[in-house]
Design a protein around this motif. Structure first.
Motif, PDB file in Angstrom:
ATOM      1  N   ASP A  93       0.805  -1.221   0.000  1.00  0.00           N
ATOM      2  CA  ASP A  93       0.000   0.000   0.000  1.00  0.00           C
ATOM      3  C   ASP A  93       0.836   1.268   0.000  1.00  0.00           C
ATOM      4  N   GLU A  94       2.163   1.144   0.095  1.00  0.00           N
ATOM      5  CA  GLU A  94       3.058   2.297  -0.037  1.00  0.00           C
ATOM      6  C   GLU A  94       3.799   2.289  -1.360  1.00  0.00           C
ATOM      7  N   GLY A  95       3.439   1.372  -2.233  1.00  0.00           N
ATOM      8  CA  GLY A  95       4.106   1.295  -3.532  1.00  0.00           C
ATOM      9  C   GLY A  95       5.201   0.244  -3.549  1.00  0.00           C
ATOM     10  N   LEU A  96       6.174   0.432  -4.433  1.00  0.00           N
ATOM     11  CA  LEU A  96       7.262  -0.528  -4.579  1.00  0.00           C
ATOM     12  C   LEU A  96       8.007  -0.720  -3.261  1.00  0.00           C
ATOM     13  N   GLU A 130      13.028  -1.566  -0.067  1.00  0.00           N
ATOM     14  CA  GLU A 130      14.007  -2.273   0.765  1.00  0.00           C
ATOM     15  C   GLU A 130      14.351  -3.649   0.203  1.00  0.00           C
ATOM     16  N   ARG A 131      13.582  -4.135  -0.770  1.00  0.00           N
ATOM     17  CA  ARG A 131      13.843  -5.432  -1.372  1.00  0.00           C
ATOM     18  C   ARG A 131      14.721  -5.337  -2.616  1.00  0.00           C
ATOM     19  N   LEU A 132      15.161  -4.151  -2.976  1.00  0.00           N
ATOM     20  CA  LEU A 132      15.959  -3.980  -4.192  1.00  0.00           C
ATOM     21  C   LEU A 132      17.339  -4.630  -4.048  1.00  0.00           C
ATOM     22  N   PRO A 133      17.741  -5.507  -4.969  1.00  0.00           N
ATOM     23  CA  PRO A 133      19.112  -6.045  -4.953  1.00  0.00           C
ATOM     24  C   PRO A 133      20.108  -4.941  -5.295  1.00  0.00           C
ATOM     25  N   GLU A 134      21.297  -5.034  -4.741  1.00  0.00           N
ATOM     26  CA  GLU A 134      22.285  -3.975  -4.933  1.00  0.00           C
ATOM     27  C   GLU A 134      22.793  -3.893  -6.371  1.00  0.00           C
ATOM     28  N   ASP A 135      22.670  -4.971  -7.140  1.00  0.00           N
ATOM     29  CA  ASP A 135      23.196  -4.940  -8.506  1.00  0.00           C
ATOM     30  C   ASP A 135      22.157  -4.555  -9.550  1.00  0.00           C
ATOM     31  N   VAL A 136      20.979  -4.095  -9.111  1.00  0.00           N
ATOM     32  CA  VAL A 136      19.981  -3.581 -10.056  1.00  0.00           C
ATOM     33  C   VAL A 136      20.455  -2.234 -10.594  1.00  0.00           C
ATOM     34  N   ARG A 137      20.326  -2.046 -11.898  1.00  0.00           N
ATOM     35  CA  ARG A 137      20.810  -0.803 -12.513  1.00  0.00           C
ATOM     36  C   ARG A 137      19.688   0.050 -13.086  1.00  0.00           C
ATOM     37  N   ILE A 138      18.495  -0.528 -13.268  1.00  0.00           N
ATOM     38  CA  ILE A 138      17.337   0.228 -13.746  1.00  0.00           C
ATOM     39  C   ILE A 138      16.140  -0.176 -12.892  1.00  0.00           C
ATOM     40  N   ILE A 139      15.360   0.816 -12.448  1.00  0.00           N
ATOM     41  CA  ILE A 139      14.173   0.553 -11.638  1.00  0.00           C
ATOM     42  C   ILE A 139      12.986   1.217 -12.326  1.00  0.00           C
ATOM     43  N   SER A 140      11.996   0.423 -12.703  1.00  0.00           N
ATOM     44  CA  SER A 140      10.808   0.943 -13.369  1.00  0.00           C
ATOM     45  C   SER A 140       9.653   0.996 -12.384  1.00  0.00           C
ATOM     46  N   VAL A 141       9.056   2.185 -12.244  1.00  0.00           N
ATOM     47  CA  VAL A 141       7.988   2.361 -11.248  1.00  0.00           C
ATOM     48  C   VAL A 141       6.866   3.239 -11.807  1.00  0.00           C
ATOM     49  N   THR A 142       5.674   3.072 -11.214  1.00  0.00           N
ATOM     50  CA  THR A 142       4.525   3.950 -11.480  1.00  0.00           C
ATOM     51  C   THR A 142       4.127   4.576 -10.146  1.00  0.00           C
ATOM     52  N   PRO A 143       4.882   5.560  -9.658  1.00  0.00           N
ATOM     53  CA  PRO A 143       4.705   6.033  -8.282  1.00  0.00           C
ATOM     54  C   PRO A 143       3.436   6.834  -8.036  1.00  0.00           C
ATOM     55  N   SER A 144       2.917   7.527  -9.042  1.00  0.00           N
ATOM     56  CA  SER A 144       1.743   8.368  -8.818  1.00  0.00           C
ATOM     57  C   SER A 144       0.457   7.562  -8.730  1.00  0.00           C
ATOM     58  N   HIS A 145       0.392   6.466  -9.512  1.00  0.00           N
ATOM     59  CA  HIS A 145      -0.824   5.639  -9.534  1.00  0.00           C
ATOM     60  C   HIS A 145      -0.401   4.278 -10.040  1.00  0.00           C
ATOM     61  N   SER A 173       0.282   0.767 -11.418  1.00  0.00           N
ATOM     62  CA  SER A 173      -0.463  -0.073 -12.353  1.00  0.00           C
ATOM     63  C   SER A 173      -0.165  -1.535 -12.043  1.00  0.00           C
ATOM     64  N   PRO A 174      -1.186  -2.305 -11.606  1.00  0.00           N
ATOM     65  CA  PRO A 174      -2.627  -2.032 -11.653  1.00  0.00           C
ATOM     66  C   PRO A 174      -3.298  -1.758 -10.306  1.00  0.00           C
ATOM     67  N   THR A 175      -2.560  -1.732  -9.181  1.00  0.00           N
ATOM     68  CA  THR A 175      -3.227  -1.661  -7.878  1.00  0.00           C
ATOM     69  C   THR A 175      -3.748  -0.269  -7.561  1.00  0.00           C
ATOM     70  N   GLY A 176      -3.169   0.774  -8.182  1.00  0.00           N
ATOM     71  CA  GLY A 176      -3.643   2.138  -7.973  1.00  0.00           C
ATOM     72  C   GLY A 176      -3.029   2.868  -6.802  1.00  0.00           C
ATOM     73  N   VAL A 177      -2.170   2.226  -6.004  1.00  0.00           N
ATOM     74  CA  VAL A 177      -1.605   2.895  -4.828  1.00  0.00           C
ATOM     75  C   VAL A 177      -0.589   3.948  -5.258  1.00  0.00           C
ATOM     76  N   ALA A 178      -0.380   4.928  -4.385  1.00  0.00           N
ATOM     77  CA  ALA A 178       0.650   5.946  -4.604  1.00  0.00           C
ATOM     78  C   ALA A 178       1.853   5.625  -3.740  1.00  0.00           C
ATOM     79  N   MET A 179       3.038   5.765  -4.312  1.00  0.00           N
ATOM     80  CA  MET A 179       4.258   5.534  -3.531  1.00  0.00           C
ATOM     81  C   MET A 179       4.389   6.615  -2.472  1.00  0.00           C
ATOM     82  N   SER A 180       4.633   6.201  -1.245  1.00  0.00           N
ATOM     83  CA  SER A 180       4.753   7.144  -0.132  1.00  0.00           C
ATOM     84  C   SER A 180       6.003   8.005  -0.303  1.00  0.00           C
TER      85      SER A 180
END
Length: 479
Positions: free
Chosen positions: A239-242, A245-260, A262-269
């Motif tokens: 309910d706070e979005g992505l 804290e679960r992001l692996p350290e070797d991730v280089r690109i993060i794709s998010v829909t923070p405002s709304h 998709s598809p749950t509709g929650v906003a990232m805190s």
């Protein structure tokens, strides 16, 4: 007169070359098998008489076929069709020979959605209401653009988009979403999907780059990165979005829909937004922020976009006009960090040299003259009333089975099943009664997510929402 061929031959009258027309039609008949190998062609005199043309016309057409190898001449006899591998009207083998595909495309990760038979007013996601769009204004602007740009429309537009539209977009996102940018930061794309594709092509090293995506999340985003050869890392959403804290350290690109989301509709805190930006800064990662329907806000002041909060040039802000205007417009954009602009423009030029200039100019005028802002203001209370009807129906009539997920923006709202153990029993009933609604499981890479259903309210009126939910309640009661 008895026809000389078993198929019709239609020759132009008064214009064009009769010889060329006859030659092309006979060649097509040979390639398609209507004139099979070893078949003797009719005598030139007989063909000329049947078609009402000079014999020399038929002789010339036959000579062209002989010169090209389609027909073999014979001494003292009529020429006959040559033996060779002709094209087939049907494939030799059924199915798809995926072995010829590039490896990334051998396992489909995004198929075009099949056409669905839905009532006119339905809960389908991602579609705005055409009934309230200022069609007459748009037609007038298109007509004006066509009259003014007769010369420009025959030239190639800049790959990054025409200056007038990039300037209009920069002003629009600054006003609507507090995204600080200039026209130089904006790259116009053919919808948001092309924006994701360009970013993926630029930043992904096939087989190496790890890309974090929301789970559940928007499938076309995953498809764009998967097609570029990325290693996808699905991360849960609450309910706070992505769950940053679960992001692996070797991730280089993060794709998010923070405002709304998709598809749950929650906003990232705000807490998660700050943590995400901090992660990207510390691990030299970039963020792709998809703000697909952020113009429609129904609660208090919206949280700042990640791009607005970014101080380290690590956010690619992607927007689209598919929800605020209409999907077939096919116009989106990227607000890119300065270090990535030239690279994105180069990729855009390679894969799709430019978007069409006519609709770009009309869209620029639509934004510049205030029509887009007026249309959004007009639609906001209409969509708000539908959202309230949906919330009311879910809370009062369906609260025994469904729990709305908090959401204050966009054109859809989701509800989770209160008893996940009953999902296999309840979900088919919900999706059948609420035509167009979708299970959030359809947006997931795995099926290990809490069962929920997402309702779109872009094309369904408040009264129709209430009636549909009442019908759903009766169906669930029968269970």
């Amino acid at each position: 007169m008895e026809p000389v061929f078993s198929f019709p031959v239609l020759l132009p009258r008064g214009v064009g070359s009769l010889t060329q027309a006859l030659h092309q039609q006979l060649r097509a008949a040979i390639l398609d098998g209507r004139l099979p190998p070893h078949a003797a062609l009719p005598a030139t005199r007989k063909v000329a008489e049947a078609l009402g043309v000079a014999r020399n016309t038929v002789v010339a057409a036959y000579d062209l076929l002989i010169a090209e190898g389609y027909v073999v001449p014979r001494q003292g006899a009529r020429p006959q069709v040559a033996e060779f591998a002709r094209r087939r009207s049907k494939p030799a083998r059924a199915g798809v020979d995926a072995s010829r595909f590039a490896p990334a495309w051998r396992t489909p990760f995004l198929q075009p959605s099949p056409a669905r038979s839905l009532p006119e007013r339905n809960f389908r996601l991602g579609i705005p209401d055409h009934r309230h769009f200022p069609h007459e204004v748009w037609r007038r602007l298109m007509a004006q653009t066509l009259r003014r740009s007769a010369r420009e429309s025959f030239a190639y537009a800049p790959s990054q988009g025409i200056p007038a539209l990039r300037e209009a977009i920069a002003q629009h996102v600054a006003f609507a979403r507090a995204v600080a940018c200039s026209a130089d930061d904006v790259i116009v794309t053919s919808g948001a999907q092309q924006a994701f594709d360009l970013i993926a092509r630029l930043l992904v090293t096939p087989g190496q780059t790890k890309v974090a995506v929301e789970e559940p999340g928007y499938p076309p985003v995953r498809a764009a990165f998967a097609a570029a050869g990325a290693r996808l890392v699905p991360l849960p959403v609450d309910d706070e979005g992505l769950c940053v804290e679960r992001l692996p350290e070797d991730v280089r690109i993060i794709s998010v829909t923070p405002s709304h989301q998709s598809p749950t509709g929650v906003a990232m805190s705000l807490r998660r937004r700050a943590a995400l930006l901090d992660f990207a800064r510390r691990h030299h990662a970039v963020i792709v922020e998809d703000d697909y329907d952020g113009e429609f806000r129904f609660g208090g002041r919206p949280l700042d976009a990640l791009q607005t909060l970014d101080r380290d040039a690590q956010v690619f802000y992607v927007g689209t006009f598919s929800k605020s205007m209409f999907p077939s417009l096919r116009k989106g954009f990227v607000v890119a960090p300065a270090w990535a602009r030239s690279g994105l423009v180069t990729v855009k030029h390679c894969v799709d040299s430019h978007c069409d200039g006519i609709t770009q100019a009309a869209l620029a005028a639509f934004i510049r003259d205030g029509h887009l802002a007026r249309h959004v203001r007009h639609m906001r209370p209409i969509y708000a009333a539908r959202r309230e009807a949906l919330l009311d129906g879910l809370q009062r009539g369906l609260g025994e089975w469904l729990q709305p997920i908090p959401s204050e923006a966009g054109l859809h709202l989701a509800a989770r099943l209160r008893d996940p153990a009953q999902a296999s029993k309840l979900m088919p009933v919900v999706l059948r009664a609420a035509a167009g609604a979708e299970a959030t499981a359809e947006y997931a890479m795995t099926r290990n997510i809490e069962p929920a259903v997402t309702f779109g309210y872009g094309v369904i009126d408040a009264a129709d929402i209430s009636a549909a939910l009442a019908g759903l309640r009766r169906s669930l009661r029968k269970l």
